[in-house]
Design a protein around this motif. Structure first.
Motif, mmCIF file in Angstrom:
data_model
loop_
_atom_site.group_PDB
_atom_site.id
_atom_site.type_symbol
_atom_site.label_atom_id
_atom_site.label_comp_id
_atom_site.label_asym_id
_atom_site.label_seq_id
_atom_site.Cartn_x
_atom_site.Cartn_y
_atom_site.Cartn_z
ATOM 1 N N SER A 30 0.798 -1.234 0.000
ATOM 2 C CA SER A 30 0.000 0.000 0.000
ATOM 3 C C SER A 30 0.829 1.282 0.000
ATOM 4 O O SER A 30 0.315 2.326 -0.411
ATOM 5 N N HIS A 138 -0.537 -5.097 -7.801
ATOM 6 C CA HIS A 138 -0.590 -4.244 -6.610
ATOM 7 C C HIS A 138 -0.146 -2.850 -7.031
ATOM 8 O O HIS A 138 0.615 -2.692 -7.994
ATOM 9 N N ALA A 154 -4.413 1.883 -2.735
ATOM 10 C CA ALA A 154 -5.219 0.697 -2.465
ATOM 11 C C ALA A 154 -5.795 0.184 -3.771
ATOM 12 O O ALA A 154 -6.075 0.975 -4.692
ATOM 13 N N TRP A 155 -5.978 -1.127 -3.866
ATOM 14 C CA TRP A 155 -6.541 -1.772 -5.050
ATOM 15 C C TRP A 155 -7.481 -2.868 -4.592
ATOM 16 O O TRP A 155 -7.113 -3.705 -3.762
ATOM 17 N N ASP A 156 -8.704 -2.852 -5.111
ATOM 18 C CA ASP A 156 -9.689 -3.869 -4.719
ATOM 19 C C ASP A 156 -9.832 -4.968 -5.757
ATOM 20 O O ASP A 156 -10.767 -5.775 -5.692
ATOM 21 N N GLY A 157 -8.913 -5.014 -6.706
ATOM 22 C CA GLY A 157 -8.992 -5.990 -7.773
ATOM 23 C C GLY A 157 -9.682 -5.463 -9.009
ATOM 24 O O GLY A 157 -9.635 -6.097 -10.075
ATOM 25 N N HIS A 158 -10.317 -4.299 -8.885
ATOM 26 C CA HIS A 158 -11.014 -3.681 -10.010
ATOM 27 C C HIS A 158 -10.511 -2.265 -10.267
ATOM 28 O O HIS A 158 -10.270 -1.892 -11.408
ATOM 29 N N ARG A 159 -10.369 -1.481 -9.208
ATOM 30 C CA ARG A 159 -9.911 -0.106 -9.366
ATOM 31 C C ARG A 159 -8.881 0.233 -8.292
ATOM 32 O O ARG A 159 -9.013 -0.177 -7.130
ATOM 33 N N ALA A 160 -7.854 0.968 -8.704
ATOM 34 C CA ALA A 160 -6.828 1.438 -7.773
ATOM 35 C C ALA A 160 -7.010 2.924 -7.515
ATOM 36 O O ALA A 160 -7.412 3.671 -8.400
ATOM 37 N N GLU A 161 -6.720 3.321 -6.287
ATOM 38 C CA GLU A 161 -6.712 4.736 -5.911
ATOM 39 C C GLU A 161 -5.373 5.035 -5.248
ATOM 40 O O GLU A 161 -4.824 4.188 -4.536
#
Length: 336
Positions: A30, A138, A154-161
């Motif tokens: 992260s 990641h 952070a990445w939820d597997g669909h979108r990173a911020e």
């Protein structure tokens, strides 16, 4: 190129991309920071694809269309609706492979940025970040190389911020780069599938403290904020001397020390006025006693991220090597 595509923005594009360190102790997958060690990606339209490798640190890199740079560049063209199937690719990297300094992330970012520049920057920086994260799995290394400076991501597997900020200006890194490689897959393989709740809470707390300390310049709390219970204790047996360096570096002028990414590189964080020789001597001795030979390099945060140079065939340095077109000493973005 097809009728859908416009004329390339240049006859040649050279991009310089910074290395990165990730995790920084408790910030597992992260936290990332760009560092003053660089790779170069060079793209030009061609009649047939050819890959030229410049310098060291590129052992085993493919020279055909299975090359990562080629594949990533083609993903940019496809997303933008452009066909450019044949490329002259040049690659130089001062970032050693599989040492925990983001070599694969820098290659991915360099290919994305260079390909996008070649077609007139049809994709946004966020689109490139999303593509890079999906490829790397990641966001910390690729985010640092794309945005420069320090990022929390952070990445939820669909979108990173990602949120970027400048780290403290006085921060320096002593990188101890062992002579041996350590594949990320191997380093991840030693991590447990489950951890105790108290260890998870410990890391959340220390990662939050570390992020706040770096954002506000509170270097005095780094020795405590850099502590980790999620990955470094499990990876330490893979890197002789690591435990001692992380434990004792503050006694020799460091603010703290961490494993860089998945390793095996170790980073000792220090202020600009630190006892350079004392810290170097300690790190070298600690690793040598554990039987590890390592190259020591002082690095600083890179605040600019990728530098881009567009070249036309008539330019004086059109035929120059990538690192001559964009020197590692250049600190501001270059545009034609």
């Amino acid at each position: 190129m097809t009728e859908k595509a416009t004329r390339p923005a240049a006859d040649r594009v050279v991009v310089r991309v910074p290395a990165s360190t990730a995790n920084l102790g408790p910030g597992f997958d992260s936290l990332g920071m760009a560092l003053s060690l660089y790779a170069w990606v060079d793209l030009a339209p061609a009649e047939r694809t050819v890959v030229t490798l410049h310098g060291d640190h590129l052992e085993g890199v493919a020279r055909d269309k299975s090359n990562l740079i080629y594949e990533v560049a083609q993903s940019v063209f496809a997303k933008a609706g452009v066909e450019l199937p044949e490329l002259a690719i040049g690659i130089r990297s001062d970032i050693p492979l599989t040492r925990g300094l983001g070599s694969s992330a820098s290659a991915i970012v360099g290919a994305l940025v260079a390909a996008n520049a070649l077609i007139g920057e049809r994709l946004t920086q966020d689109e490139l970040f999303q593509m890079a994260t999906a490829l790397e799995k990641h966001p910390d290394n690729v985010g640092a190389s794309i945005y420069g400076g320090m990022i929390a991501a952070a990445w939820d597997g669909h979108r990173a911020e990602a949120v970027r900020f400048d780290p403290p200006a006085a921060l320096r890194f002593l990188a101890a780069i062992p002579a041996f490689e350590l594949a990320t897959k191997s380093a991840r393989g030693v991590l447990p599938r489950q951890v105790a709740r108290e260890d998870a809470v410990f890391n959340v707390a220390h990662s939050s403290l570390l992020t706040a300390a770096l954002a506000t310049g509170r270097l005095d709390v780094l020795r405590h904020a850099l502590r980790d219970k999620l990955h470094q204790p499990y990876r330490a047996p893979l890197i002789p001397g690591m435990e001692r360096v992380l434990r004792e570096a503050p006694e020799h002028g460091a603010l703290g020390a961490v494993l860089s990414g998945a390793g095996p590189t170790l980073l000792a964080l220090a202020e600009a006025n630190a006892d350079v020789q004392g810290l170097e001597s300690f790190v070298r001795e600690a690793l040598a006693e554990a039987g590890v030979q390592a190259e020591l390099r002082w690095l600083i945060p890179d605040l600019t991220g990728p530098l881009v140079r567009l070249l036309q065939a008539g330019d004086a340095d059109f035929a120059s090597a990538p690192d001559a077109v964009l020197s590692s000493r250049i600190g501001t973005e270059v545009r034609p």
